[in-house]
Design an enzyme around this catalytic site. Structure first.
Site, PDB file in Angstrom:
ATOM      1  N   PHE A  54       0.814  -1.206   0.000  1.00 46.29           N
ATOM      2  CA  PHE A  54       0.000   0.000   0.000  1.00 46.29           C
ATOM      3  C   PHE A  54       0.852   1.263   0.000  1.00 46.29           C
ATOM      4  CE2 PHE A  54      -3.277  -2.910   2.026  1.00 46.29           C
ATOM      5  CZ  PHE A  54      -3.876  -3.177   0.801  1.00 46.29           C
ATOM      6  N   ASP A  55       2.094   1.186   0.486  1.00 42.02           N
ATOM      7  CA  ASP A  55       3.015   2.305   0.304  1.00 42.02           C
ATOM      8  C   ASP A  55       3.274   2.534  -1.178  1.00 42.02           C
ATOM      9  OD1 ASP A  55       3.796   3.629   2.682  1.00 42.02           O
ATOM     10  OD2 ASP A  55       4.970   1.907   3.306  1.00 42.02           O
ATOM     11  N   VAL A  56       3.537   1.440  -1.892  1.00 41.66           N
ATOM     12  CA  VAL A  56       3.794   1.549  -3.329  1.00 41.66           C
ATOM     13  C   VAL A  56       2.548   2.054  -4.048  1.00 41.66           C
ATOM     14  CG1 VAL A  56       4.364   0.253  -5.416  1.00 41.66           C
ATOM     15  CG2 VAL A  56       5.576  -0.226  -3.280  1.00 41.66           C
TER      16      VAL A  56
END
Length: 396
Positions: free
Chosen positions: A173-175
């Site tokens: 989810f960071d990406v």
């Protein structure tokens, strides 16, 4: 492995990005922008981006985590608690086309680096703010990817049906939020081109997660069904999972009736495609436990790579379960040239190619990931020449 296309200017040539972000989502977004020609100034605290110390693994003493998301940038270390440094940061923000940050919501206001302050001095700025859970009631909750994987429900979907929940193997989810930030920035720049006005672009990991759960989110929102763990199986399609062969598992994804018929033909059981029990996807999904043994009986007669070549030639999507090394090898096999070398001599670093290809303005890889404060002299001189030009800065 190929070198960078240093001669290309890129579609974002001339765009100045003030990068006040750290860790992953923000730096990933700004690396994508740098690949496309933007001039990215990475502003770090005196100790540097946290990922510089996230080891092992390392390359020549530098964290490979940091190396993987920071090419194409210039580094300037500033301590916002020092007023002289804070003034330089404000000057950078005043000149920038794009400002991106992932501090706790409101955390930069004390330094005059929040959106309201920056946009007063720079009305055309596109200001991107990345947080874990938004600027409302969730503003004080730290935004780490693992937390979001848990809170969003992703971990409830990952793992064996009777086993514990698992995190994804990457900070997914960071990406995803980094990609959403880049999309938002580009859309806001298009709006600025048309109107001359900048705007605030807000991205949070939880919202990125909920949209990224796609069919599972829709299952709940539109269907009232709470999805559950199914291991590697798909809730709505079969076969769409790893199936054992003579030597190892092979991912087989016959996601429509035509692909299933081709699968049966290659496996030597063409009559199965006409069996009323398995004629359509809904039938196959409902009776997957009846169909699976028929497929396994044939798949065990050849190795995964043998079946891969036969099935792909027939138009059936499938693939071996590789290590990361195997994934890069497969990309090389397909002519994707997945590794680019950035920098020269001792500073040369192999990195992963930008994922988008352009026919006219290809991505360029001009600078290796910077050392901490590597561009101190040139950037401080450039910014100090402009400090004092903005009378409002006296009251920041």
């Amino acid at each position: 492995m190929s070198g960078g296309s240093g001669g290309s200017r890129g579609p974002l040539d001339g765009l100045l990005v003030a990068d006040f972000s750290r860790i992953l989502a923000g730096p990933y977004a700004t690396m994508l922008l740098a690949d496309l020609g933007a001039d990215v100034v990475k502003v770090e605290g005196p100790q540097g981006d946290d990922t510089r110390t996230w080891t092992p693994p390392a390359r020549d003493g530098v964290s490979t985590y940091y190396l993987g998301i920071n090419r194409g940038k210039r580094s300037l270390a500033l301590d916002f608690r020092d007023e002289a440094d804070a003034r330089l940061a404000r000057e950078l923000a005043r000149r920038a086309d794009v400002v991106i940050e992932n501090f706790k919501p409101g955390g930069l206001a004390r330094y005059g680096l929040d959106h309201a302050s920056v946009s007063t001095r720079n009305p055309g700025v596109v200001y991107a703010s990345i947080s874990g859970f938004g600027a409302g009631p969730g503003r004080n909750v730290p935004g780490y990817d693992l937390m979001v994987q848990a809170i969003s429900g992703l971990m409830s979907l990952t793992g064996d049906p009777d086993g514990p929940p698992y995190r994804a193997g990457i900070s997914v989810f960071d990406v995803m939020a980094g990609n959403h930030a880049a999309i938002g920035i580009l859309a806001a720049l298009r709006h600025r081109d048309a109107t001359g006005r900048g705007q605030l672009v807000e991205v949070n990991l939880l919202s990125s997660a909920l949209t990224g759960l796609v069919n599972h989110s829709s299952s709940y929102v539109a269907g009232g069904t709470v999805p559950h763990r199914m291991g590697n199986a798909h809730p709505s399609v079969f076969p769409y999972e790893p199936l054992p062969t003579a030597d190892q598992d092979l991912i087989v994804t016959a996601a429509n009736d035509g692909q299933f018929r081709k699968l049966c033909e290659v496996l030597g059981i063409p009559e199965t495609a006409d069996d009323p029990r398995f004629r359509h996807n809904a039938d196959r999904t409902e009776r997957r436990e009846e169909l699976r043994p028929l497929l396994l009986d044939r798949l065990k007669t050849r190795t995964a790579l043998e079946w891969f070549d036969l099935l792909v030639d027939a138009g059936v999507p499938c693939g071996p379960i590789n290590t990361i090394e195997g994934g890069f090898a497969m990309a090389e096999r397909f002519g994707l040239d997945p590794v680019v070398e950035v920098g020269e001599g001792d500073r040369a670093v192999p990195t992963t190619r930008h994922p988008i290809r352009f026919s006219e303005t290809p991505a360029a890889y001009r600078l290796p990931p910077p050392e901490l404060d590597e561009h101190r002299t040139e950037l401080r001189k450039w910014l100090e020449d402009g400090v004092g030009d903005d009378p409002e800065d006296e009251n920041a």
